[in-house]
Design an enzyme around this catalytic site. Structure first.
Site, PDB file in Angstrom:
ATOM      1  N   GLN A 158       0.833  -1.202   0.000  1.00  0.00           N
ATOM      2  CA  GLN A 158       0.000   0.000   0.000  1.00  0.00           C
ATOM      3  C   GLN A 158       0.869   1.253   0.000  1.00  0.00           C
ATOM      4  O   GLN A 158       0.390   2.333  -0.320  1.00  0.00           O
ATOM      5  CB  GLN A 158      -0.927   0.003   1.228  1.00  0.00           C
ATOM      6  CG  GLN A 158      -2.004  -1.069   1.165  1.00  0.00           C
ATOM      7  CD  GLN A 158      -2.945  -1.045   2.359  1.00  0.00           C
ATOM      8  OE1 GLN A 158      -3.145  -2.067   2.998  1.00  0.00           O
ATOM      9  NE2 GLN A 158      -3.540   0.087   2.663  1.00  0.00           N
ATOM     10  N   ARG A 167      -9.500  -0.481   7.161  1.00  0.00           N
ATOM     11  CA  ARG A 167     -10.431   0.423   6.498  1.00  0.00           C
ATOM     12  C   ARG A 167     -10.862   1.563   7.417  1.00  0.00           C
ATOM     13  O   ARG A 167     -12.038   1.827   7.621  1.00  0.00           O
ATOM     14  CB  ARG A 167     -11.661  -0.316   6.003  1.00  0.00           C
ATOM     15  CG  ARG A 167     -12.313   0.459   4.870  1.00  0.00           C
ATOM     16  CD  ARG A 167     -13.450  -0.284   4.237  1.00  0.00           C
ATOM     17  NE  ARG A 167     -13.911   0.473   3.095  1.00  0.00           N
ATOM     18  CZ  ARG A 167     -14.223  -0.068   1.931  1.00  0.00           C
ATOM     19  NH1 ARG A 167     -14.129  -1.340   1.740  1.00  0.00           N
ATOM     20  NH2 ARG A 167     -14.654   0.691   0.950  1.00  0.00           N
ATOM     21  N   CYS A 168      -9.865   2.221   8.019  1.00  0.00           N
ATOM     22  CA  CYS A 168     -10.190   3.411   8.801  1.00  0.00           C
ATOM     23  C   CYS A 168      -8.912   4.191   8.979  1.00  0.00           C
ATOM     24  O   CYS A 168      -7.831   3.688   8.742  1.00  0.00           O
ATOM     25  CB  CYS A 168     -10.746   3.055  10.175  1.00  0.00           C
ATOM     26  SG  CYS A 168      -9.533   2.402  11.314  1.00  0.00           S
ATOM     27  N   GLU A 194     -13.340   5.070   4.022  1.00  0.00           N
ATOM     28  CA  GLU A 194     -13.367   4.372   5.298  1.00  0.00           C
ATOM     29  C   GLU A 194     -14.506   4.810   6.195  1.00  0.00           C
ATOM     30  O   GLU A 194     -14.836   4.123   7.158  1.00  0.00           O
ATOM     31  CB  GLU A 194     -12.010   4.575   5.957  1.00  0.00           C
ATOM     32  CG  GLU A 194     -10.937   4.131   4.975  1.00  0.00           C
ATOM     33  CD  GLU A 194      -9.516   4.373   5.407  1.00  0.00           C
ATOM     34  OE1 GLU A 194      -8.673   3.522   5.122  1.00  0.00           O
ATOM     35  OE2 GLU A 194      -9.250   5.408   6.029  1.00  0.00           O
TER      36      GLU A 194
END
Lengths: 170, 806
Positions: B237, B384-385, B760
């Site tokens: 990522q 996902r945050c 997110e």
């Protein structure tokens, strides 16, 4: 994992006790047992192929008999490693009770612990697999010792495959 | 103008710029199975590596015997910690300032920890080799419960840290303690509690779960001995960060390391950090002189690479009798597993958890976080945050519902009463953040009106009465959630990773025919960057999005960037794109002025070119300007049309949203049905509404999974018992509810295009909505708080404990 059960065996208590202490009988009855060698009094090494769900592995380890009270009870315990599949350790207290001269009730209390891939993949299958293996063991044991056995739990019913259970066939 | 002249609307539509529901350009290859993932990389002579892993959660490694493994046909090498010590790589630094074993060095600290790396000519041979490596362990007592980590007689896990009473984030209180982080005014907060009319206190756990991308972590490392160059293809990522980490720990010159992240099949935070697999594959390639591939299987991904959450939050709120909040006090026990490998900005050991005051105007607050070691896999990534923002949102949103219950107030009314008011922005929170913008009341009221909230409450009341009369066995819950996220890490004044400020970058190069390429420091894992980045450029410079190619993931060609996670791409890189495009536009304006023979100031930008003010027929399109940039630039100007921007954001962005979940639960079976789920998101300027909707759908589905069953669970002896998708809840189309999406638009005042980030938000806001729905359903039976995840069994158990089931 814990499991308590009992089993009716059509033989006298002395016969059952003798068989429980006979490595040849044990080897014949332990599901997947490939070798069982006596290394010292009440000590054996064993190799067993064990399968839980998608994991199948060969376990090798030590089996010890302790707390011997012939012909009433003993504790059988073991510890084995299956390499990448994980490990297992545990034991069972086995107690014999004469119901009549030629029928013995064998009580057992199993306490076992598993680790590694077996535990990760098989957690939800462990209990049913353990019961199935115990069922297989005693079915063979009873046959060897004195003809077909009857269990206080319906081993046969549990052994039906999932497909049969779903379809009701067999 | 004749009829053939396109209208303004047609010209604008032709650009497919910001606001357009442009179809995802990357889907052309993805939907045809033509994506290029790491496992598609096949190099000549490539070898395969895989790990021998520990079955024990805590044990001493007494002996590793590889003699039988080396006899397996195809097995070439077995790498252990002893091998790695010769190149000083047995341990590696983590992003959180800790160190982590690459391969077990004397001890194993979690089940499935990497013990040895077997290298073979193919994956099958590697697997056979693994089966033949004999490792002797001496099991040690495992430490599973984080609440027992700091007990006097707790087994010491990290022998390498014994006696070091200070870590990367200050003093340590115990050998198993990592850090204590405190924020806020304790005295003022304690005083608020002492004189509070009403208080609540609850231990709210956010269980351990896992990002579980469908493509697991993997890499191919190829070392060229002649050139001394290392090429790493990986599921990264943040490719540039990986390059710098490799340069620092492997002591290779950074220009000789080429990191390439091809298409990525989902990341969700799992692919931010560095894993032993990368190091071992690189070492194996250096040792063998051949490319080495490492690909995790599902069990390895779930049980050994970075987990998420595992925060145990003791939450207290002080309020007046009529429901005005006066103070917030939170203590978090954070289970980090065996090594602190959190992927947070360096100065933030608990991420941005101090956003825990949420959307409410708390006059004072105090927060303390204790991080501890346990015999579990390391991690603590932002699934996902933004960093620890989901935990914070869950904490405050459950807390507000518990307070509403105690005050016998409607939870939506309580929130409306305590929201930060629109005129208070920019708002300084009690725990140190400056909220850039927001209009919470409008969003909340829109949610309540659209869903018919009042009518739903009335229905719930009737159903509860019917339940009490024994007419139904179903209970109904309304889960209200109003979240404020903090994303876009981040300003260099407070955000860095390994000392590198968390800016992001974009390089745009326009070609003579009115096309161009944009290269980015970010890396899409499914977010649709190739589509949306081109849309920003299209609107900014007036070249159709279809003419802009977006390239990411190659550290040789892309400008340095900190990567994609924490919803930072749009707030940071999105701004860099706009700024780079504006540099292009400024030069284009000079070229146009020269060609149109006017002063620059006499020109105005008009959709797709420059027009002379007051002389509409004197116009030069951007397409023509691109051509001119390569043959007739003004005297003294360099030819070409390209620009680079490195954007250091002045502040974070603060997306927010109002969610409602309507749920029915059968008390006799615990089976729930999500009757309705409404999600209103305000992410500022909306670049591609279709992609936003897709992101919200995906985020809500993950929130649904987490709240309703997805969990990494350990038994009391340290076995991971959720190691596959049999036991780890991964919802499919069968389980996933229908999603209703909605929006308001409150642009960020400091962002060049006003965008805030959205990927997110639905995970941050969704989890409390589901959990509040379950808790709301059971509340009339006398419960205050039921811990997640709310699977059928736990729902049934709750009903039984509350006496609803015999």
């Amino acid at each position: 994992m814990q499991m308590n059960d009992s089993q009716h065996i059509p033989a006298s208590r002395e016969q059952v006790w003798a068989a429980l202490n006979d490595p040849a009988v044990l080897k014949q009855c332990i599901p997947g047992c490939q070798s069982l060698d006596v290394t010292a009094p009440n000590e054996m090494t064993a190799t067993v192929v064990f399968k839980v769900g998608p994991v199948k592995a060969t376990f090798s380890g030590k089996v010890t008999l302790s707390d011997l009270d012939p012909p009433n009870s003993y504790r059988i315990s073991g510890e084995g490693s299956g390499g990448v599949a994980g490990f297992a350790k545990g034991g069972a207290v086995v107690r014999l009770e004469s119901e009549s001269t030629d029928v013995t009730v064998l009580h057992y209390e199993v306490d076992a612990q598993i680790g590694g891939k077996l535990a990760q993949l098989g957690a939800r299958l462990i209990d049913s697999t353990a019961k199935k293996l115990a069922g297989e063991f005693f079915a063979s044991f009873a046959t060897v010792v004195g003809g077909p056995a009857t269990s206080s739990v319906e081993v046969g019913a549990r052994e039906k495959g999932w497909l049969k259970r779903l379809t009701g066939a067999g | 103008m004749n009829d053939m002249t396109p209208t303004r609307e047609q010209r604008e539509a032709a650009l497919e710029g910001m606001g357009c529901k442009r179809k995802r350009v990357e889907d052309i290859r993805f939907t045809q199975g033509k994506g290029n993932y790491v496992d598609d990389v096949k190099l000549p002579g490539m070898l395969h590596g895989d790990f021998v892993r520990s079955p024990h959660p805590h044990a001493r490694v007494q002996k590793i015997d590889d003699s039988e493994a080396l006899k397996v046909p195809g097995v070439l090498a077995v790498i252990t910690a002893e091998t790695l010590k010769t190149v000083n790589l047995a341990w590696m630094p983590t992003l959180a300032g800790d160190v982590q074993m690459v391969l077990a060095d004397g001890k194993v600290l979690f089940q499935n920890q990497e013990v040895a790396f077997v290298v073979a000519t193919d994956r099958y041979a590697a697997d056979d080799g693994i089966n033949k490596v004999i490792v002797e362990y001496e099991p040690l007592p495992p430490l599973v419960d984080p609440f027992k980590s700091m007990d006097k007689d707790a087994p010491v896990l990290r022998e390498d840290l014994v006696g070091k009473m200070s870590g990367a984030h200050g003093p340590r209180k115990h050998d198993n303690h990592i850090f204590e982080w405190t924020v806020g005014d304790k005295e003022l907060t304690d005083a608020a509690f002492n004189k509070a009319e009403v208080t609540i206190k609850e231990m709210i756990s956010y269980h351990r779960t896992h990002p579980s991308p469908l493509e697991t972590c993997q890499c191919v490392c190829s070392f060229d001995k002649i050139k001394g160059e290392l090429t790493i293809y990986g599921t990264f990522q943040a490719p540039h960060v990986i390059r710098t980490v490799v340069a620092l720990i492997a002591k290779l010159p950074e220009q000789k390391i080429h990191v390439i992240a091809p298409d990525i099949g989902g990341g969700f935070g799992n692919k931010v950090g560095a894993y032993p697999g990368y190091i071992c594959a690189a070492v194996a390639s250096i040792v063998t002189g051949k490319p080495v591939k490492w690909v995790e299987d599902r069990i390895e991904n779930l049980t050994a690479t970075s987990f998420a959450r595992d925060y145990h939050m003791t939450t207290e709120i002080a309020a007046t009798k009529d429901g005005k909040v006066t103070g917030l006090r939170v203590h978090v026990l954070a289970d980090h597993g065996a090594f602190d490998a959190c992927a947070d900005p360096s100065k933030w050991p608990a991420g941005f958890f101090n956003i825990v005051t949420g959307s409410y105007d708390f006059p004072t607050a105090h927060l303390a976080v204790d991080g501890v070691y346990t015999n579990k896999a390391p991690g603590g990534v932002a699934y996902r945050c933004s960093f620890r923002v989901t935990e914070a949102a869950y904490c405050i949103e459950r807390g507000m519902d518990i307070l509403a219950q105690k005050l016998k107030m409607d939870p939506a009314e309580l929130r409306l009463k305590n929201f930060i008011k629109p005129e208070q922005f920019p708002y300084h929170s009690a725990l140190g953040w400056e909220y850039d913008s927001g209009d919470y009341h409008t969003a909340m009221r829109k949610m309540m009106e659209t869903t018919g909230y009042a009518a739903l409450r009335k229905e719930q009341e009737e159903k509860r009465a019917a339940f009490k009369r024994g007419e139904t066995r179903e209970i109904m819950g309304l889960g209200v959630s109003f979240f404020t996220e903090i994303v876009g890490a981040g300003p260099s004044k407070n955000c860095d990773i390994l000392g590198i400020a968390m800016f992001d970058s974009c390089e745009i190069r326009m070609h003579p025919t009115g096309a161009g390429i944009a290269r980015m420091g970010t890396k899409s894992q499914g977010q649709g960057h190739e589509t949306t980045w081109a849309q920003i450029i299209a609107t900014e410079i007036g070249i159709p999005a279809d003419n802009i190619m977006v390239e990411e993931g190659n550290t040789d060609t892309a400008p340095y960037g900190l990567g994609t996670y924490g919803s930072r791409s749009t707030p940071v890189a999105g701004a860099a794109i706009a700024m780079a495009a504006r540099k292009i536009k400024a030069k284009a304006q000079m070229i146009a002025a020269y060609k149109l023979e006017v002063h620059e100031d006499d020109l105005e930008f008009d959709i797709d070119g420059f027009r002379v003010k007051g002389l509409p027929e004197k116009f030069m399109s951007m397409k023509d300007i691109c051509w001119a940039a390569y043959n007739s630039v003004p005297p003294g100007m360099e030819p070409g049309l390209e620009a680079v921007s490195y954007y250091d954001p002045p502040n974070m962005t603060y997306p927010f949203g109002a969610y409602l979940c309507v749920m029915d639960i059968d008390v006799d079976t615990g089976v729930y049905k999500v009757r309705r789920f409404y999600a209103l998101d305000d992410c500022g300027t909306r670049i591609n509404p279709m992609i936003i909707e897709g992101q919200v759908h995906g985020g809500l589905t993950e929130a649904f999974a987490i709240a309703m069953g997805q969990e990494i669970r350990y038994d009391d002896v340290g076995n991971v018992v959720t190691g596959s998708f049999m036991d780890f809840f991964m919802p499919t189309a069968v389980e996933t509810p229908h999603w209703e999406t909605d929006f308001t638009v409150t642009p960020s005042p400091h962002h060049p295009i006003g965008a805030k980030g959205v990927g997110e938000s639905p995970n941050v806001g969704g989890v409390p909505a589901f959990s509040n729905a379950v808790n709301d359903a059971f509340s009339f039976l006398g419960s205050t708080h039921i811990q997640m995840p709310h699977d059928f069994w736990r729902n049934w158990k709750a009903a039984k404990e509350l006496g609803a089931v015999a």
